[in-house]
Scaffold this motif. Structure first.
Motif, short mmCIF file in Angstrom:
data_model
loop_
_atom_site.label_atom_id
_atom_site.label_comp_id
_atom_site.label_asym_id
_atom_site.label_seq_id
_atom_site.Cartn_x
_atom_site.Cartn_y
_atom_site.Cartn_z
N TYR A 1 -1.95 2.96 4.54
CA TYR A 1 -3.00 2.14 3.94
C TYR A 1 -2.38 0.86 3.40
CZ TYR A 1 -5.88 6.36 3.84
OH TYR A 1 -6.59 7.47 4.19
N GLY A 2 -3.11 -0.21 3.50
CA GLY A 2 -2.71 -1.43 2.81
C GLY A 2 -3.00 -1.26 1.34
N GLY B 1 0.83 -1.19 0.00
CA GLY B 1 0.00 0.00 0.00
C GLY B 1 0.86 1.24 0.00
N TYR B 2 0.43 2.24 0.71
CA TYR B 2 1.14 3.51 0.69
C TYR B 2 0.79 4.25 1.97
CZ TYR B 2 3.26 7.53 -1.69
OH TYR B 2 4.08 8.55 -2.07
N SER B 3 1.75 5.03 2.43
CA SER B 3 1.47 5.86 3.60
C SER B 3 1.58 7.30 3.18
CB SER B 3 2.49 5.58 4.71
OG SER B 3 2.42 4.25 5.09
N PHE B 4 0.59 8.07 3.52
CA PHE B 4 0.62 9.49 3.21
C PHE B 4 1.04 10.25 4.45
CE2 PHE B 4 -2.36 7.40 0.43
CZ PHE B 4 -2.04 7.90 -0.82
#
Lengths: 621, 1117
Positions: free
Chosen positions: B763-764, B752-755
């Protein structure tokens, strides 16, 4: 008793004979489906997050995974590293000229782009408001536009790395006839215009800033879209893409020219316009160069330039677009001297870059008045005024950047030099000793895990980090920063209206923050000719040092200016790594890179062409 | 009453076996006569004793039936009674013979005498139960356990001896001495029974292509896994052993080669009718081993049978006194062939040469080379052969097994216990207080009990299990080998003289990997159980004669536990010596840990299987043989080792199968088989498939008109079969991971990605996974087989030839022609590929007895299987190119054709890499003289991937063969087997394969380094092209230059044995006793010399096959 046995037998046989299709049905029904994703707010957001995942980290992807930094003349890695992983194998093979279309890049940028585009298109088709879960139509529209942004962004990267590509903007269904998928490459101009339009639409949609700015950092906003559009036109106007006659015969099977063969100066105008559009937004207070000030109100050039890469976007208004998800453990490990970092300090730099830095007085080293000395050792400390920088020696003397006894080549250089590179016999604050890059030294050769040409990267290195124990504070991963657009603007403006006052204005803003004298005829300024040719060189030189070791900037620049062949005619130089005494300080050729006309774009992977007879290979591959 | 005891103790079959054992150890003194009436015939009394005490008497019934025993003898011992009646009871090797006392012989009228004798087979084994009759009279008897008989006959009488499987024999009595009779075997194919799918058939009526292997053959190889005994032993099996590492040395094997590039090409293996692994069965457990090859044999397995089937039956008890066989052996093993490397001085010189060819200054100073050569200071100028350092010259292995077999009419048992132990050739450091020795121990136990519940109901219980314990160093074996290859000989010694362990930053010390890193243990345990009830309906109702029903239920459980007790040693590197000569070292890394860590993982699986069936078997008018089968089964398998939910769901199969076979007087045969079964992998409607097969056969040798020829041609049979079989296993891209439920689309979890400014809004991720393909269904194999069996001179020579043609269709594959621009995360699967596979196999068997003392048998087999990819989903583009896989075999090597090495005359300016205009331009990087010059196949002036083509042979042998001889002369026996494979090639590759290409920092240099191009001797007829200081990407292309013919011939097994003579055995109360000396992989002949070609390695860095020499003893009581 016999009868019982027979009864049991008969019953079992017939029970067994019952046909049971149901026995073969998948149970339980626990696998997640597309419907389940888009009926759930969290999963919807997670689908989108997965598309963000390929947004490159400049100090990781552009260096190790893609290799861009090492393809430029900024960085050098040991040839022997090619044995350790596919990344370095790719880098070294490129440096040695032994890459071919059958060598699949370790990161399949081309293939990944299409996968992410498909994922984004699926998202746009399927995402829907989920009022009960608090996902409103407004939020859906925002997410759809984010997906659309990512499509544009990934295609934009493809254009930079591979040149023209088949521009697919519709979802390909499982039942789409193969003929409709076997599509040729789209001409550059068509792609540029498509991207231009996308960025314009996106810039109109997204706000310049979000009220929940922290949470939204990493997602597109107005500034990002405008900045990308500005960069798009700068590249499109540059010689590589603009009327490049070397690609006169790069045509699709149906004869379509992929590179327009007439030089179009109006693209520079577009670049000026697009960059101005972005700078207008920036100057409304949205962005600013990162500066730290000395108590007397003067810019502290050392801490400004060092912390530009360490401070996060809430306090660093220079950051336009960053990859929010990143870790700097590896980077700090390989960019610190080996003996200190505990790993292997091998992210090497080159003499070629060292020579590009200005002197303290803002002059290049080949200027006879610059005061540059290449032999001998310093007899006094180099101390800068107006800086809290105190990383030059054990005494933590304010402004001390180099001790006596330092090789003269490294004395009295501009602040960015000390922030960008490690050289031999330089103080390592946390280790309480100086670097030992000479042969047999703690941080030196002859092994592959040491700087091969006498210099290590230092840009983005956090002096507080403890890479040996993997204890590295969070640092931003800056994809776009304001500084680039100042110099972009100067460059484009110089092509359209040479002598325009804004050209020097923006170059000087960069130099001012760097702590060196600006250009101009005023007091303390460096007087230069502002004709187009001279100015072009001045801007390029400023870019070289300002963006040294910063991901793919230098790599893209030498390609779009089409100067890489000239640059690599000369070898990569460094210090004499096999010397264990002061004969180390001897310019020594490390290797001559292979760079031919084919290297301006990556080769399209052979397997991809095997399945698509309409896909023509890049030239000379 | 006894019966009840049996029932009560039934649940514990092991106890049962022990109990039975005790019962049968009878003493003749315990045999007491019971006379129920006022007087009874002696034979009545004897038969009662036989059934009560589970003993067998050999006597002349005609004579003894006339003897009456009166009430007064009740409770007297049998021997006393017999003595009274003028007879004596003797015990011979555990069985009882009743014979007339010598003095009373004279009293016999009409010159009749009690004649004794023995009946044996040509190998000298006594035949129990042979009928002996005086021709023309009703006088008859049968032989006892030791083949002995006693009969009332006179000189001139003709004895008629009959035994199943042997020719009838007429023997005229010329004297009154003991008659030694040797029966000759009849055409054994007429009597032998062959295990076929879900049943057995008389060998004569088998018209499917089935190879059977005698269990002894599987025992002659000194390795853990019987998969290593298949190559060259079984016609139709292609097998290669790719490693000799304990626990990981199973062979890869295929029946009739590979048929598919899809996932699953391995045969279905059934042990006692249940899908089980072959790898850890002890060969002593096996009673029969059949390989089912054609559609007739495999159609009943329907959707699972496409790759052929291997049927293994474990030993079952046989009626008779307990036979106990104990066997043990111990051996030493050493590698067949390890790659050899040069020493440090030579290494440095070679590196300097490579540097000079690359235009660089030498890396090593002459002084350093000189000091290394003279051994100036081994701490600072080391010279280590790392391959030597990490291995031991010999390692031991041993086996011990006990096999107990016997039973009464109602209850028969078999118990096999086996122990296996092998150690590996990885070095150990005896100073460590833990044991990191590489090795494996295996304990097997199997107990099969058959019980007649009623006269028509049989119950069989089988319990088998094993435990293996594998112990290994903390670092994996393949890692140790690759580090041994990677570490140059000069860098540091294995250990410093001060006891510190050297290592270079970011590099490894292979010896330390092997000996200083703790250890890891793996425990496997496996339990296999089954319960089978068979009801013979024919015995209940005569009208149902020949009909049997049975129910089989089984559960198997496998568990694995891995335990890691590993550590990372502290490492140092020496930087010189101080004034007083002590080594100055500095610590490398700071991650050393001096205590053993602990971690464990575990997993396992379990299988439940149920089967019910009806069998019909009847012979009408002695000529019409009918055979029928109808069966239902279901299987449920759960893998508990997987990490994802889909894999953890049960794997299920269900279906029915049937067979009808008819044969007329062993002349004409016809058979129809089918499987109708389903697989969960497919959607309803595409799930169940019908797999029919037909076969016909003709045996001219049974025809009347053939009689004149029968002296020479004792058997001639033609057979042919056609049928369809399926495969439902779809493999994913990973290892054992399968693409299950192919009709369902999947969503994959993704990174996922982390903001956020500091990435704290995580987020996954999800993305599209597999496409669900609604109409996905099984692969189909259409199999055609034509075979001939020929027996000459009373089957002294037996030949079996089979030709086959298989067409695999609808092979599961990911579509390959969908361009990446479609953006599919995973390309969709389809039933798309097609492969043809053709070949033949020949089996030859010669048996001959020169005399009763000298017997010889020779056998040979040859298997040839060549496959061709018919459809691989390649674009038209690619199909037109040289690189096309379509039309080539599976596992084909592809690459460039190496013409020669570049010579100086190919260049305009060699030093600037400028080739002449007319020399094709290579696209893989700059070249110099001495680099490999490739052929420009398409003559476009550039060497690139368009010039790549199929080169060499496939990676898996296309031809495999074996031949051997077993002979016995008096007490001595000798057997050997040569095994070979050909028509396969290996590709040499590797980052540091070419000497010097590791740049001196990594990589060893093979000992044959001097066989190379040099500027002084610019020959192309060398192994190594121009040396360079880094890997040359031009030279390291896959090409014919690096292709090696992997053909080999090896003396796979050799065994000499000595059997104790009968007299000695009798004295020691042994039925059989034999000592033997055995060798495996003793000799290997191959074109390729650098390492064992069978392991198929690109650089030789694999645990090699082992050459084993062992000695042992085998005793039967």
């Amino acid at each position: 008793m016999k009868k019982i046995i027979y009864k049991i037998l008969t019953v079992t046989v017939f029970w067994g004979m019952m046909s049971c299709d149901k026995f073969l049905d998948k149970m339980p029904d626990d696998a997640i489906t597309m419907e389940m994703v888009f009926n759930d707010r969290v999963r919807t957001e997670e689908w989108l997050a997965a598309i963000y995942n390929k947004v490159p980290d400049p100090l990781m992807d552009y260096t190790r995974q893609w290799g861009s930094t090492f393809f430029s003349d900024d960085a050098q890695i040991a040839i022997a590293m090619s044995q350790f992983n596919d990344y370095w194998k790719w880098v070294v093979a490129n440096n040695q000229g032994s890459v071919s279309a059958t060598h699949k890049p370790p990161v399949d940028i081309w293939g990944n782009a299409y996968k992410d585009v498909r994922s984004a298109l699926l998202f746009i088709d399927n995402v829907k408001p989920l009022e009960a879960q608090g996902q409103t139509a407004v939020m859906v529209q925002q997410m759809k536009m984010e997906a659309r942004f990512l499509i544009a962004f990934y295609y934009h990267k493809l254009l930079e790395v591979y040149g023209p590509f088949p521009l697919i903007t519709e979802l390909v269904g499982a039942d789409t006839p193969l003929e409709q998928v076997i599509v040729p490459r789209t001409p550059v101009d068509e792609i540029v215009n498509w991207l231009d339009n996308e960025y314009k639409v996106l810039a109109n949609f997204f706000p310049a800033s979000y009220s929940n700015a922290d949470q939204m950092f990493g997602r597109p906003n107005k500034g990002i879209c405008k900045a990308l559009r500005a960069r798009l036109w700068l590249y499109a106007a540059s010689p590589l893409y603009n009327g490049n006659t070397e690609y006169a015969d790069l045509k699709n099977p149906d004869g379509t020219l992929l590179f327009s063969q007439t030089y179009d100066p109006s693209k520079w105008t577009k670049a000026v316009e697009a960059t101005r559009d972005f700078l207008d937004l920036a100057e409304e207070g949205n962005y600013d160069l990162y500066r730290e000030y000395y108590p007397n109100g003067r810019i502290d050039p050392f801490l400004s330039f060092q912390n530009l890469f360490l401070k996060t976007a809430n306090v660093n208004k220079e950051i336009i677009f960053g990859r929010a998800t990143n870790s700097r453990n590896w980077y700090n490990g390989v960019s610190n001297p080996r003996g200190y970092a505990g790993g292997s300090g091998y992210y090497g730099s080159t003499q070629n870059l060292v020579d590009a830095f200005f002197m303290k007085n803002g002059l290049p080293i080949n200027d006879p008045t610059s005061g540059y000395v290449e032999t001998g050792f310093s007899t006094s400390q180099t101390i800068y005024p107006n800086t809290k920088y105190d990383l030059g020696g054990s005494a933590r003397t304010e402004g001390l950047v180099s001790e006596t006894g330092t090789y003269n080549m490294y004395v009295n250089r501009e602040p960015r030099f000390y922030i960008t590179l490690w050289h031999d016999n330089q103080w390592i604050p946390r280790a309480n000793r100086t670097t030992q890059f000479k042969n047999g030294g703690q941080d030196g050769g002859p092994t592959h895990d040491s700087p091969q040409s006498g210099y290590l990267n230092r840009k983005g290195v956090n002096p507080e980090a403890d890479p040996r124990n993997n204890n590295v504070p969070y640092q931003p991963a800056i994809i776009l920063r304001l500084g680039e657009f100042y110099l972009n603007y100067a460059e484009a403006l110089n092509e359209v209206t040479p002598g325009h006052a804004d050209i020097l204005k923006y170059v000087n803003l960069i130099r001012e923050r760097a702590g060196i004298p600006t250009y101009g005829s005023g007091a303390g300024q460096i007087d230069i000719s502002t004709d187009q040719g001279t100015m072009r060189e001045i801007i390029r030189r400023e870019r070289r040092v300002e963006f040294a070791m910063e991901g793919d900037v230098r790599y893209n620049d030498i390609r779009r200016w089409k100067i890489a062949e000239d640059i690599f005619r000369a070898p990569i130089y460094g210090m004499n790594r096999s010397a264990s005494n002061n004969s180390f300080y001897q310019r020594t050729a490390y290797m001559t890179r292979s760079w031919t006309k084919r290297n301006y774009f990556w080769p399209i992977y052979q397997n991809y062409r095997d399945n698509n007879e309409n896909l023509v290979q890049n030239k000379y591959w | 009453m006894r019966f009840r005891t049996i029932r009560n103790s039934f649940m514990l079959s092991v106890c049962l076996v022990l109990w039975s054992f005790a019962t049968f150890a009878q003493d003749s003194r315990l045999l007491r006569v019971q006379v129920t009436k006022s007087s009874e015939s002696l034979t009545n009394i004897l038969s009662r004793l036989e059934s009560e005490h589970k003993v067998k008497f050999a006597y002349n019934p005609e004579e003894l039936s006339r003897i009456q025993v009166q009430q007064r003898y009740d409770k007297m011992s049998l021997s006393e009674v017999l003595d009274e009646k003028g007879y004596r009871l003797s015990e011979k090797s555990g069985s009882f013979v009743i014979s007339r006392k010598p003095q009373s012989a004279s009293g016999q009228s009409q010159g009749q005498r009690l004649l004794t004798g023995t009946v044996k087979d040509p190998q000298g084994q006594p035949l129990m139960g042979a009928s002996v009759q005086i021709k023309g009279t009703g006088v008859n008897t049968s032989t006892d356990d030791n083949g002995n008989f006693v009969i009332n006959a006179k000189v001139g009488d003709v004895l008629l001896i009959r035994f199943v499987g042997f020719e009838d024999m007429e023997h005229t009595v010329f004297n009154t001495g003991s008659q030694n009779l040797v029966l000759t075997k009849t055409d054994e194919t007429l009597s032998e029974v062959v295990v076929v799918g879900y049943g057995t058939q008389r060998k004569a009526s088998v018209i499917g292509a089935i190879s059977t292997v005698k269990p002894e053959v599987l025992q002659s190889n000194q390795t853990r896994s019987i998969t290593n005994s298949l190559a060259g032993q079984v016609a139709g099996v292609i097998a290669v052993q790719r490693s000799g590492e304990p626990g990981y040395d199973n062979s890869d094997f295929w029946i009739r080669g590979m048929n598919s590039f899809g996932a699953n090409t391995t045969p279905l293996v059934l042990v006692d009718g249940i899908e089980r692994s072959l790898s850890n069965i002890s060969p002593e457990e096996i009673e029969s081993f059949s390989v089912l090859k054609d559609a007739t044999a495999t159609a009943v397995y329907g959707v699972r049978g496409a790759n052929g089937v291997i049927l293994v039956q474990t030993k079952r008890g046989k009626q008779g006194k307990p036979r106990v066989t104990v066997k043990t052996d111990y051996g030493l093993s050493q590698p067949t062939k390890l790659p050899e490397f040069v020493g440090a001085a030579k290494y440095m010189e070679t590196i300097n040469t490579a540097y000079s060819y690359s235009g660089l200054a030498p890396l090593f100073l002459d002084e350093q080379i000189h000091r290394t050569r003279i051994g100036y200071d081994p701490d600072l100028y080391a010279d280590v052969d790392w391959m030597d350092a990490v291995t031991t010259p010999f390692s031991g292995n041993g086996r011990l097994s006990m096999d107990v077999n016997g039973g009464s009419e109602r209850l028969r048992y078999s118990l096999v216990a086996a122990y296996f132990n092998e150690s590996g050739m990885i070095a150990v450091d005896d100073r460590q207080n833990y044991d990191s020795r590489l090795g494996l121990k295996k304990y097997n136990l199997r107990s099969n009990v058959d019980l007649d519940l009623t006269s028509s109901t049989k119950l069989a219980v089988g319990i088998g299990g094993y435990i293996t314990e594998r112990q290994a160093p903390g670092v994996g074996i393949s890692t140790i080998f690759s580090h041994a290859m990677d570490t140059p000989p000069y860098v540091h010694p294995i250990i410093y003289s001060n006891g510190e362990i050297p290592r270079i930053e970011a590099r490894y010390n292979p010896w330390s990997d092997a000996t200083q890193t703790g250890y890891q243990l793996r425990y496997d345990s496996n339990l296999e159980t089954q319960l089978n009830v068979v009801q013979d309906f024919g015995l209940l109702m005569p009208v149902l004669d020949g009909l049997k029903g049975s129910v089989l239920a089984s559960f198997d459980a496998f568990n694995r536990h891995d335990q890691r007790r590993t550590k990372t040693p502290r490492n140092f590197i020496a930087i010189g010596r101080n004034d007083i000569g002590e080594l100055i070292t500095s610590e490398v890394g700071k991650d050393g840990q001096e205590f053993l860590g602990y971690s464990r993982t575990s997993g396992g699986n379990r299988t439940i299987y149920f089967e019910s069936r009806l069998n019909y078997n009847k012979t009408l008018n002695n000529v019409h043989h009918l055979d029928g089968l109808f069966l239902f089964n279901l299987r449920d398998y759960v893998d508990q080792s997987v990490s994802e939910a889909i894999g953890a769901l049960p794997y299920r199969n269900t279906g029915i199968a049937g067979r009808t076979a008819y044969s007329y007087a062993d002349r004409y045969f016809a058979e129809f088989n089918f499987g109708y079964n389903g697989s969960e992998n497919f959607k309803r409607g595409y799930r169940f498939g019908f797999f029919p097969s037909f076969a016909v056969g003709w045996m001219p040798s049974s025809e009347r008109f053939f009689e004149p020829l029968r002296g020479t041609v004792s058997k001639l049979k033609f057979r042919g079969s056609w049928g369809l079989v399926g495969n439902d296993r779809i493999q994913g891209d990973g290892t054992a991971d399968t693409r299950r439920f192919a009709y369902l689309s999947t969503i994959e979890s993704d990174s996922g990605y982390s903001f956020g400014y500091t990435n704290n809004f995580g987020y996954g991720g999800w993305r599209e996974g597999e496409f669900g393909i609604e109409n996905m269904t099984w692969e189909t194999a259409e199999k055609l087989d034509v075979g001939m069996e020929l027996g000459l001179w009373n089957n002294a020579l037996h030949v079996q030839v089979d030709w086959f043609n298989e067409k695999r269709r609808d092979i599961f594959m990911r579509r390959k022609t969908i361009p990446e621009t479609a953006g599919y995360n995973l390309l969709p699967f389809a039933n798309y590929g097609r492969v043809d596979n053709r070949g033949f196999e020949v089996e030859l068997l010669v048996n001959h007895s020169f005399s009763p003392d000298w017997f010889i048998s020779a056998r040979g087999n040859f298997t040839y299987a060549k496959n061709t990819v018919i459809e691989y989903d390649e674009s038209e583009n690619l199909k037109q190119s040289f690189r096309a896989r379509t039309g080539r075999p599976l596992n084909q090597h592809f690459g460039l054709v190496a013409e020669r090495l570049y010579s100086y005359s190919d260049f305009d300016d060699e030093s600037k890499n400028l080739l002449r205009e007319d020399v094709p331009e290579p696209s893989y990087g700059p070249v110099r003289a001495g680099d490999i010059k490739y052929k420009d196949l398409n003559n476009d002036g550039i060497i690139n991937s368009d010039d790549e083509t199929a080169i060499g042979k496939p990676y898996v042998p296309q031809k495999i063969f074996g031949f051997g001889i077993n002979t016995r002369y008096k007490q001595f026996d000798l057997g050997f087997l040569f095994q070979g494979a050909t028509d396969f090639t290996n590709m040499m590759q590797g980052a540091t394969l070419v000497p010097g290409s590791g740049g001196g920092g990594t990589g060893n240099i093979y000992a044959n380094v001097d066989d190379r191009w040099t500027p002084e001797n610019p020959s192309s007829n060398v192994i190594w092209p121009r040396l360079s200081s880094s890997q040359s990407s031009n030279n390291m292309r896959y090409s014919t230059w690096w292709l090696v013919d992997a053909s080999y011939l090896r003396l796979k097994n050799m065994e000499v044995g000595y059997t104790l003579p009968q007299t000695a055995r009798d004295k020691l109360l042994m039925k059989n006793a034999r000592v033997f000396l055995r060798g495996s992989n003793l000799l290997t002949f191959s074109y390729f010399k650098m390492w064992d070609p069978e392991i198929g390695s690109q650089n030789g860095l694999k645990y090699p096959l082992q050459r084993i020499v062992s000695g042992g003893i085998e005793i039967t009581f």
